[in-house]
Write an enzyme that holds these catalytic residues in place. Sequence first.
Site, PDB file in Angstrom:
ATOM      1  N   LYS A 200       0.650  -1.165   0.210  1.00 22.14           N
ATOM      2  CA  LYS A 200      -0.063  -0.175  -0.052  1.00 22.14           C
ATOM      3  C   LYS A 200       0.855   1.282  -0.119  1.00 22.14           C
ATOM      4  O   LYS A 200       0.586   2.075  -0.779  1.00 22.14           O
ATOM      5  CB  LYS A 200      -0.959  -0.149   1.305  1.00 22.14           C
ATOM      6  CG  LYS A 200      -1.813   1.368   1.517  1.00 22.14           C
ATOM      7  CD  LYS A 200      -3.073   0.717   2.029  1.00 22.14           C
ATOM      8  CE  LYS A 200      -2.841   0.665   3.594  1.00 22.14           C
ATOM      9  NZ  LYS A 200      -2.595   1.846   4.256  1.00 22.14           N
TER      10      LYS A 200
ATOM     11  N   ASP B 145       1.986  -1.079  11.975  1.00 22.76           N
ATOM     12  CA  ASP B 145       0.553  -1.554  11.509  1.00 22.76           C
ATOM     13  C   ASP B 145       0.397  -2.898  12.075  1.00 22.76           C
ATOM     14  O   ASP B 145      -0.707  -3.489  11.696  1.00 22.76           O
ATOM     15  CB  ASP B 145       0.586  -1.425   9.957  1.00 22.76           C
ATOM     16  CG  ASP B 145       0.333   0.165   9.466  1.00 22.76           C
ATOM     17  OD1 ASP B 145       0.247   0.880  10.336  1.00 22.76           O
ATOM     18  OD2 ASP B 145       1.012   0.384   8.408  1.00 22.76           O
TER      19      ASP B 145
HETATM   20  C1  S3P Z   1       2.782   4.653   6.178  1.00 18.45           C
HETATM   21  C2  S3P Z   1       3.124   4.900   7.344  1.00 18.45           C
HETATM   22  C3  S3P Z   1       2.526   4.875   8.833  1.00 18.45           C
HETATM   23  C4  S3P Z   1       1.836   3.584   8.505  1.00 18.45           C
HETATM   24  C5  S3P Z   1       0.640   3.693   7.428  1.00 18.45           C
HETATM   25  C6  S3P Z   1       1.475   3.724   5.974  1.00 18.45           C
HETATM   26  C7  S3P Z   1       2.989   5.253   4.935  1.00 18.45           C
HETATM   27  O1  S3P Z   1       2.151   6.012   9.446  1.00 18.45           O
HETATM   28  O2  S3P Z   1       0.847   3.325   9.723  1.00 18.45           O
HETATM   29  O3  S3P Z   1      -0.243   2.640   7.255  1.00 18.45           O
HETATM   30  O4  S3P Z   1       2.623   4.685   3.916  1.00 18.45           O
HETATM   31  O5  S3P Z   1       3.676   6.394   5.018  1.00 18.45           O
HETATM   32  P1  S3P Z   1       2.828   6.835  10.250  1.00 18.45           P
HETATM   33  O6  S3P Z   1       4.126   7.260   9.131  1.00 18.45           O
HETATM   34  O7  S3P Z   1       2.273   7.854  10.470  1.00 18.45           O
HETATM   35  O8  S3P Z   1       3.397   6.031  11.261  1.00 18.45           O
END
Ligand code: S3P
Length: 475
Positions: free
Chosen positions: A30, A349
């Site tokens: 993702k 996550d």
């Molecule tokens: C992500 C960063 C994470 C993660 C999210 C995806 C990203 O969040 O929890 O599902 O793609 O940069 P944080 O950067 O706020 O921890």
Amino acid sequence: MNAITSSAASAAVSSKARALTGRAIVPGDKSISHRALIMGGLAVGETTITGLLLGEDVLRTATVMAALGAKIEETQQPGDKHDGRLPTEGGRVWRVWGRGVGGLSEPADVLDMGNSGTGARLIAGLLSAYPFTSFMTGDASLRGRPMDRVIKPLSQTGATFTCRSKGRLPMAVTGTPLPMPLTYESPIASAQVKSAILLAGLHAQGITTVIEPAASRDHTERMFRHFGVDVRVETGLAGGEAGSSRYKVEVVGQPEITGRPINVPADPSSAAFLVVSALLVPGSHLILPNIGINPLRVGLFQTLEEMGANIAYTNRREEAGEPVADLEVKYSALKGVKVPAHRAPSMIDEYPILAIAAACAEGETHMAGLAELKVKESDRLSAMANGLAACGVSATAGADSLTVRGGGPKGNTPITIPVNLDHRIAMSFLVLGMTGDRPIAVDDASAINTSFPDFIGLMNGLGANIEAVHQRDLP
Ligand code: S3P
């Protein structure tokens, strides 16, 4: 409970699974999928993307990039399936024709980011560097999540933001024609904050610097490098938090970037649900090809191995600057462990599914450093503590910790867990339902489309027993 086949069903119930066996294709990453579409939209010429996640979050980013002027097409091939396979395996190819750094244009309507915190924060970074006003909103979950973490640094570039109280969406962003290159020391290790600033910095004249209290996932840095952007990183800096070292990244702005091919690896955060299912259901043996094993994402696999998991990595290689391997996972007896706070950024996550593994392990598991869990798609700290307790598992949430005592769910009467628009809470409790005699339902399985659209079909094909049900038939 009446099982139904209609896609209108939005609830699901998971009952004891057979051994999970076979080879499973996990959908695309993702985080990398969002970044591939954004960078494709900023490059001149054609970027081809294979393995793109077709989850709702990523499709929102595709729609938004198109609204900002990129041309995006999914190449249709007869017989193709939305399964994230590489083109050599018959998977789909997405083509993006970008507008160049600085070349995006004013969107004609409100940008709806759906459930996606990553999409909202990264796109906010992008919009801060364009001299027009855009409006952004999202679903009820996203409208409750903090945007001030990106508004604060991005305002220093010269952009202005108007949002609801407590920095929440909907929000108007008026970008600046001359973004200032920032030096920002972030109070939290967040790849979303870091990436928003770096995307703004790509448009600024000069060097933009972000310093984090611990390294968060570095997909933006790797994707920038893949496009030839000058990115410099310093690790191991003193003064980090919870036993980590600080991390510094610098990017040189206003590069000319041209389109290129990107193979998106399968998402380790989605693979996590298959890995834990296989570890917990006796007799299971899964092969999971092409899984991203970026060192800043593999905290869960490391923790599971400490708990006694049998996970083997073969065929290690690189795709678009990201390390990838095939995983082989076998049923294993797990025991409880202490998970240190400094591991949180590399498995942020994965705590919901780790809590499920802990619930079925022998002994107690303690997880520290979980404050950020409270501001994810839902408050995951409360969701896991309450959901596990409802299933008869002893789980205690502290201010930023979770302690789970193993032994598995108790009783055999079916139970329903509320999902609150959180895909990972839904999948986690469906995995718990596979392990014992107590059927576990989730009240909204449609939330899973955010990151893993065919989760139920895939799991059932491997040996799970998950049925779609009407909400009115829930226990
Ligand atoms: C992500 C960063 C994470 C993660 C999210 C995806 C990203 O969040 O929890 O599902 O793609 O940069 P944080 O950067 O706020 O921890």
